[in-house]
Write an enzyme that holds these catalytic residues in place. Structure first.
Site, short mmCIF file in Angstrom:
data_model
loop_
_atom_site.label_atom_id
_atom_site.label_comp_id
_atom_site.label_asym_id
_atom_site.label_seq_id
_atom_site.Cartn_x
_atom_site.Cartn_y
_atom_site.Cartn_z
N GLY B 469 0.81 -1.21 0.00
CA GLY B 469 0.00 0.00 0.00
C GLY B 469 0.84 1.25 0.00
N GLN B 470 2.13 1.07 0.31
CA GLN B 470 3.01 2.24 0.34
C GLN B 470 3.24 2.81 -1.05
OE1 GLN B 470 3.89 -0.87 0.14
NE2 GLN B 470 6.05 -1.24 0.48
N GLY B 471 2.92 2.02 -2.07
CA GLY B 471 3.04 2.50 -3.45
C GLY B 471 4.36 2.14 -4.09
N ALA B 703 17.00 9.41 -4.16
CA ALA B 703 15.92 9.12 -3.21
C ALA B 703 16.39 8.28 -2.02
CB ALA B 703 14.79 8.39 -3.93
N LYS B 704 15.77 8.55 -0.86
CA LYS B 704 16.00 7.75 0.34
C LYS B 704 14.64 7.24 0.83
CE LYS B 704 18.12 11.31 2.43
NZ LYS B 704 19.01 12.11 3.29
N VAL B 706 11.15 6.70 3.08
CA VAL B 706 10.17 7.50 3.81
C VAL B 706 9.17 6.56 4.49
CG1 VAL B 706 8.59 7.85 1.86
CG2 VAL B 706 8.68 9.55 3.69
N GLU B 708 9.46 4.71 7.32
CA GLU B 708 9.30 4.75 8.78
C GLU B 708 9.95 5.98 9.41
OE1 GLU B 708 10.42 1.01 10.56
OE2 GLU B 708 8.50 0.13 10.06
#
Lengths: 334, 759, 158
Positions: B469-471, B703-704, B706, B708
């Protein structure tokens, strides 16, 4: 979770329904909205042989005004329909507020006023699956002889969590009950028993047919407050209903608290203080303090007894200020 | 010079999820939606005792019931251990209420339930332990032999000269914090379908975050090679660090299937969810911090006690040891001492809540920091900025920060929230608080990806990364599309079947975007190279002069000469000596060490400011607003980043304010979505987002993570409550009753007395 | 004993034999194979099983299938129109209101019932309607936004 097996009966008329109940003795349970009964059946704490569905009985599904102007609410009127009805929202806004505070929109679409009044009491040790309860040992309510909420107690201390009854009691409503060849009306203030296992005066085969709110309660200064951990879908930590019925000059104050014991608690001494001293600040504070002691012994179910006591004091104070404000407002308007 | 989002064709733009249509129309499949031909329904028989001996198990009546196809007990899996201390089905001892003793499979769930009730088990109760204090007592019964002190795990760690750092400290403070058990509380209950009817090959459908770990764990324990465990993970209805490994019912379904030769489904009921939950157990932190008068942190000495319940879930619980790294993660210090003790009790086995329990540690650390600031007369923001790590720094535990926007996040969030105007100036019972945190983007690991570009230019991207669900699937499609000059909708994600998926350890530890994203990029660059080779021949220019954009390839500066992908692929594939386009990518951590915190290449950083209002009479807290600033390196999909921030602020508020498994003698008193209070719509605060981009040199397009990071900044909420009532709350969650208690404690404490005993 | 009943779901009639103790959610999912309504808490507290019956959002886990004869039932599978997705479905996708997607059908059905009755809800009314729906992923932020935007789109479309 699964439902246990049962025979499903759907009477076509109230008369047939009462007959079915008479014939079934203790084997039947009446179902209106089902939001309470089916949950308890899934938990296996209630397992009737027969379920008599009264949801579709048109005789129990209307809101009418009788010749004297009293409002009669059929037991199977859903909470949504009740809150939307102009008679209620305009003349008894306090009941409208209480009804709107029940459960979620989904629950209100299904649950009925009769069901909410007859809501089974709740307990941490009771409203659990069979598997869960096995670990704790059987209580008064499930065929055993102990109370896990108050050890050593000889009765069940499950909590009555109905939100609507505090208002109905404050407004001095009547409960109209029926069984085969018999009917009676009971003041709702006398409808409840302080025993979690059998918390109403309903007899075997008897059902709530309607609730009558007296005309005299119309436009009564009244207030309802529910304090809950979570707004929206949640039972109350405590809820309160209060009304000041004008009786000549004096006025009769009624304050009712629920969700703290097996029956709603009428705070008579607390009310008396206001009736004697009026809505003066010190009287209100005194009354709120009095309520702490008037509510008697509490369990630690759902919240600690000490916390519930604190909440009751706060509620009494807030509800009295609320009524005072309402009266001031009316006076200003007049 | 950071690359601006507008220079990209695909990434950096708000991209709705690829599976949005399936999920909004009810078409997306979850495990419970599947009914396989011949499928049976399983039911587990659990111990009603917190501790006891099994005297006798009688399954005869259940076996004789029509419709029952398999009954299993310990006899069917002798000696099979799912953890070092835990048998697949209990042999002679049960250790918690809910411990699995037997199971049945039948043609429908009614029959399975009936059969379960027919199994008679005789027990002899034994003295049980329900608290870590009791378990620690001398003479307490020993739950697992070999662990005479009931310690399941002990770990001591020290770095720097701790005693010296404390001796030079000008102010030392000690605080103790307690955290009650909580639950990940996924919307989708635990459910599994196992088909073990073909000898040696287990097929399993279940919601999870790591198909590979399921394969390795189940294969290892059942004695088949991991490749013979085929995991189908369809959609997963929430995971929140809780669905990394298999649970008991997964093994039990497999055994029932093996015995009945039919697929078996087991779905946990509401109360079982709170038995198998393995959430955060009760834990306690005792933290001693040494600082200089100017707020410079010198040393931390922390003791962490954890109720791991009846068994030590060895596959994941090693993480408890390693939490020490969080203390110096964003604040410089000279020395750290860490003592971890996991203690057996007869509570249900615990793992950790959403965020692996990092939030709880950070709650303790940052509350202490606020109190230290208060004692030193400093602003909480000032003390944080004073000690904050920066880009290029290497911290005490040797974590290196190639990118770091921590200070920028602190500055941004305090500016937007008007911190200076509010802190210390709010009316009574209104409060404002800050919390800062960081999170690793994976660790020392690796991912693979494959990409196939069809004749029509459509792209199939094969990955092993689940999307709960995080995409992540959308993010991977965006990375592929950006790399190949196509659109996100041109990319089909092929995932969810371990027989087809390339190597990937899964969606946890915030590694997806970083590791799988890098692998996808490599695979697509490989495909791009193949495309460029063909196109350069056709266009007569060097491959390096080719531009890939809008599904076309053209020589730099000559878009009029563009070839479509289809032209390039189809003509080559169908010609003599031609080839098809298939890219493969593998991203292996370039870190030189396997030490956990030295090997993490990229950390997200964040700061949050929360504002609350406390009802001083009822103790009820209203969370009004949370101002979030988070350094995610680069937001490939800003919409998904916001979604992650929303969910984590929500989870943080739940863990801090309302969520608690209320325990009594080993059972959860509130095992339901009603009484276990997850916030709902009315509780949701306003959220203000600032996405800070620092372009990490290792991350795909900078990108890093996101996944948690924002969660471990929600301590802001707790600090705001403490600020509102002028007294710290030290037991979590901060329920209204505990708030009232703190208000009373404050009255008793009369002003600014020292709040805690010193050692 | 099983009883033959006729259910009208999404405008189609289905004849099914059911035991009286079977709930609507089980019959929808197992007999009709409409799996959009989810089984989650099964106790009326999570809203994942929400369907619309005669215009009202109800919990199919606390509704007996035998009681549904003669009523019009709409599930998530039945709200797409001939022109494609319902405005709520579009809005949920476009506004990032979908994460794991398990609770999404229930949330959309609840929102649909709300908007059908009250096309212009304020935020309190949206929150009130959706408070019966559990969601762990989105924190309800974007779901509330999506309902607000869908209502706006519908109003502008009229």
């Amino acid at each position: 979770m699964r439902l246990p097996q049962f025979e499903y009966l759907r009477p076509d008329s109230l008369k047939e329904c009462l007959l079915m109940l008479e014939e079934s003795n203790t084997d039947a349970r009446v179902m209106s909205g089902g939001t309470g009964l089916l949950v308890n059946m899934k938990h296996g704490v209630i397992y009737p042989k027969r379920v008599v569905s009264i949801k579709s009985l048109s005789e129990l599904s209307s809101i009418t005004k009788d010749s004297e102007g009293n409002v009669q609410i059929g037991a199977c009127v859903t909470l949504s329909n009740l809150s939307k009805h102009p008679l209620i929202s305009q003349k008894f806004p306090v009941l409208h507020n209480a009804v709107r505070s029940v459960g979620s929109m989904h629950i209100r679409n299904m649950a009925t006023l009769g069901g909410n009044i007859c809501l089974e009491t709740r307990c941490w040790y009771y409203n659990q699956s069979r598997q869960w309860r096995q670990a704790k040992g059987l209580c008064h309510r499930t065929g055993g002889s102990v109370c896990h909420a108050i050890s050593g107690s000889k009765r069940c201390h499950a909590i009555n969590s109905s939100d609507t009854v505090v208002v109905l009691m404050a407004l001095d409503a009547l409960v109209y009950v029926m069984k085969k060849d018999q009917e009676r009306s009971i003041p709702i203030r006398e409808f409840f028993k302080d025993n979690g296992a059998h918390n109403t005066v309903l007899e075997e085969g008897e059902i709530v047919a309607s609730i009558v709110i007296p005309k005299t309660a119309e436009f009564t200064p009244a207030k309802y407050i529910k304090i809950q951990h979570r707004q929206g879908i949640d039972f109350a930590i405590a809820s309160i209903g209060a009304a000041l019925k004008r009786n000549g000059k004096a006025g009769e104050m009624t304050i009712v608290v629920n969700s703290i014991a097996s029956a709603p608690v009428m705070l008579k001494k607390t009310s008396q203080i206001i009736m004697e001293s009026g809505f003066k600040e010190d009287a209100i504070l005194k009354a709120a303090k009095e309520a702490r002691s008037e509510i008697g012994t509490l369990t630690n179910l759902f919240s600690s007894a000490g916390y519930k006591r604190q909440i009751v004091e706060v509620l009494v104070r807030r509800v009295l200020y609320g009524i005072k404000d309402e009266m001031d407002l009316r006076r200003d308007k007049a | 010079m950071p690359i601006k989002a507008k220079e990209y064709g695909v990434i950096g733009k708000r991209q709705p999820k690829k599976d949005g249509l399936l999920k909004t129309t009810g078409r997306s499949q979850f495990t419970d939606d599947i009914i396989l031909p011949g499928m049976l329904y399983g039911k587990i028989i659990r111990s009603p005792l917190a501790r006891g001996k099994i005297i006798k198990i009688d399954t005869k009546r259940a076996e004789r019931l029509a419709g029952v196809k398999a009954v299993i007990t310990q006899k069917d899996c002798p000696g099979i251990m799912t953890d070092l201390d835990r048998q697949l089905l209990c042999n002679d001892t049960v250790n918690f209420v809910g411990d699995e003793v037997a199971a049945v499979a039948a043609i429908d769930d009614d029959t399975a339930a009936e059969a379960a009730a027919l199994i008679k088990i005789e027990y002899k109760p034994l003295e049980a332990l329900f608290s870590i204090e009791k378990a620690n007592d001398k003479g307490a019964p020993v739950i697992h032999s070999g662990h005479e002190n009931n310690y399941a795990d002990e770990f001591d760690y020290e770095i720097g000269n701790v005693d010296e750092a404390f001796s030079v400290s000008e102010y030392v403070r000690v605080g103790e914090y307690a955290f009650n058990p909580n639950h990940n509380c996924y919307a989708e209950h635990h459910v599994v379908i196992a088909d073990y009817s073909i000898p040696g090959k287990l097929s399993i459908w279940m919601p999870n975050q790591s198909p590979l770990f399921i394969q390795k764990s189940m294969g290892g324990i059942l004695g088949i090679s991991e490749g013979n465990v085929r995991v189908f993970n369809l959609n997963t209805g929430g995971a929140f660090s809780g669905r990394i490994g298999p649970r008991k019912h997964d093994f039990i379904a497999a055994l029932l299937s093996k015995k009945s030769l039919r697929p078996v489904k087991i779905r946990c009921t509401a109360d079982e969810e709170f038995i198998v939950y393995s959430g955060g157990g009760y834990s306690r932190y005792i933290i001693k911090t040494g600082v200089m008068k100017d707020g410079t942190i010198k040393a931390t000495d922390a003791t962490y006690l954890f109720d791991c319940g009846a068994y030590w879930i060895s596959g994941v619980n090693f993480l408890h040891r390693l939490k020490y790294h969080l203390f110096p993660q964003i604040y410089h210090m000279n020395a750290l001492r860490w003592k971890e003790r996991a203690i057996y009790t007869n509570n249900p086995p615990n793992m950790y809540p959403h965020g692996a329990g990092f939030l709880q540690l950070k709650l303790a650390q940052e509350t202490e920091l606020d109190l230290i600031a208060q004692d030193l007369g400093m602003d909480p923001v000032e003390i944080r900025l004073k000690n904050a790590v920066s880009k290029g720094d290497t911290n005490l535990t040797r974590a290196h920060y190639a990118s770091c926007g921590l200070k920028e996040c602190i500055q941004k969030t305090t500016k937007i929230s008007l911190w200076k105007k509010k802190y210390g100036k709010l009316p009574p019972y209104k409060g404002i608080g800050i919390g800062c945190g960081a999170m690793n983007s994976g660790g020392y690991d690796r991912s693979a990806a494959l990409v196939k570009i069809g004749e029509d230019g459509r792209c199939s991207l094969f990955i092993g990364l689940p999307d709960m669900g995080q995409g992540s699937h959308t993010t991977m499609a965006m990375i592929a599309a950006e790399t190949l000059g196509i659109a996100t909708e041109d990319v089909d994600i092929v995932a969810g079947d371990t027989d087809a998926a390339p190597f990937d350890i899964g969606a946890f530890a915030q590694r997806g975007t970083f590791f799988t994203g890098n692998a996808v990029k490599v695979a697509c660059l490989d495909a791009k190279k193949q495309l460029a080779a063909v196109a350069s021949k056709k266009l007569g220019v060097k491959p390096s002069m080719l531009i890939f954009r809008d599904r076309k390839i053209f020589p730099k500066g000559k878009p009029g000469k563009a070839l479509t992908l289809k032209d390039v692929i189809s003509s080559d594939m169908n010609s003599m000596g031609g080839s098809c386009i298939m890219g493969r990518g593998f991203y292996n951590s370039p870190a030189k060490t396997m030490e956990p915190w030295e090997s993490t290449l990229a950390y997200s950083f964040g700061a949050q400011v929360a504002e609350v209002e406390v009802d001083q009479e009822t103790g009820i807290v209203t969370l009004i607003r949370v101002t979030v600033a988070h350094d995610v390196g680069f937001a490939i999909n800003p919409m998904a980043v916001e979604g992650q921030i929303d969910g984590q602020v929500f989870s943080g508020m739940g863990q801090i304010m309302t969520e608690e498994c209320i325990m009594e003698r080993g059972v959860v008193l509130n095992p339901s979505f009603l009484d276990y209070r997850l916030p709902r719509t009315f509780e949701v605060p306003e959220i203000d987002y600032s996405i800070v981009e620092t372009i990490d040199p290792y991350g795909p397009f900078g990108a890093k993570e996101v996944g948690e990071g924002p969660l471990v900044c929600t301590m802001a909420i707790a600090n705001a409550v403490s600020n509102a009532i002028g007294y710290p709350v030290k037991e979590y969650p901060i329920t209204p009753e505990r708030v009232l208690q703190a208000i009373q404690n404050k009255k008793k404490a009369k002003g600014n007395e020292p709040l805690d005993r010193l050692f | 004993m099983k009883k033959m009943i006729v259910l009208n779901v999404n405008g189609e009639t289905h004849e099914v034999a059911v035991n009286p103790w079977k709930t609507l959610v089980d019959v929808l999912r197992n007999d009709l194979r409409l799996t959009g309504a989810k089984r989650a808490c099964e106790m009326g507290t999570c809203g994942a099983c929400t369907v619309i019956m005669d215009g009202q959002a109800i919990l199919s886990c606390l509704t007996l299938a035998v009681e549904c004869e003669g009523h019009l039932i709409t599930t998530i599978e039945g709200i797409e129109g001939p022109d494609g997705l319902h405005s709520l479905q579009k809005s949920f996708i476009e506004n990032g209101a979908v994460q794991c997607g398990f609770c999404t059908p229930g949330i959309i059905m609840t929102a649909k019932a709300l908007l059908d009755e009250n096309p212009n809800p304020d935020d309190i009314e949206i929150k009130d309607a959706l408070s019966g729906n559990y969601c762990r992923c989105t924190g309800h932020i974007k779901t509330i936004e999506a309902v607000r935007m869908a209502a706006q789109t519908d109003r502008e479309g009229d």
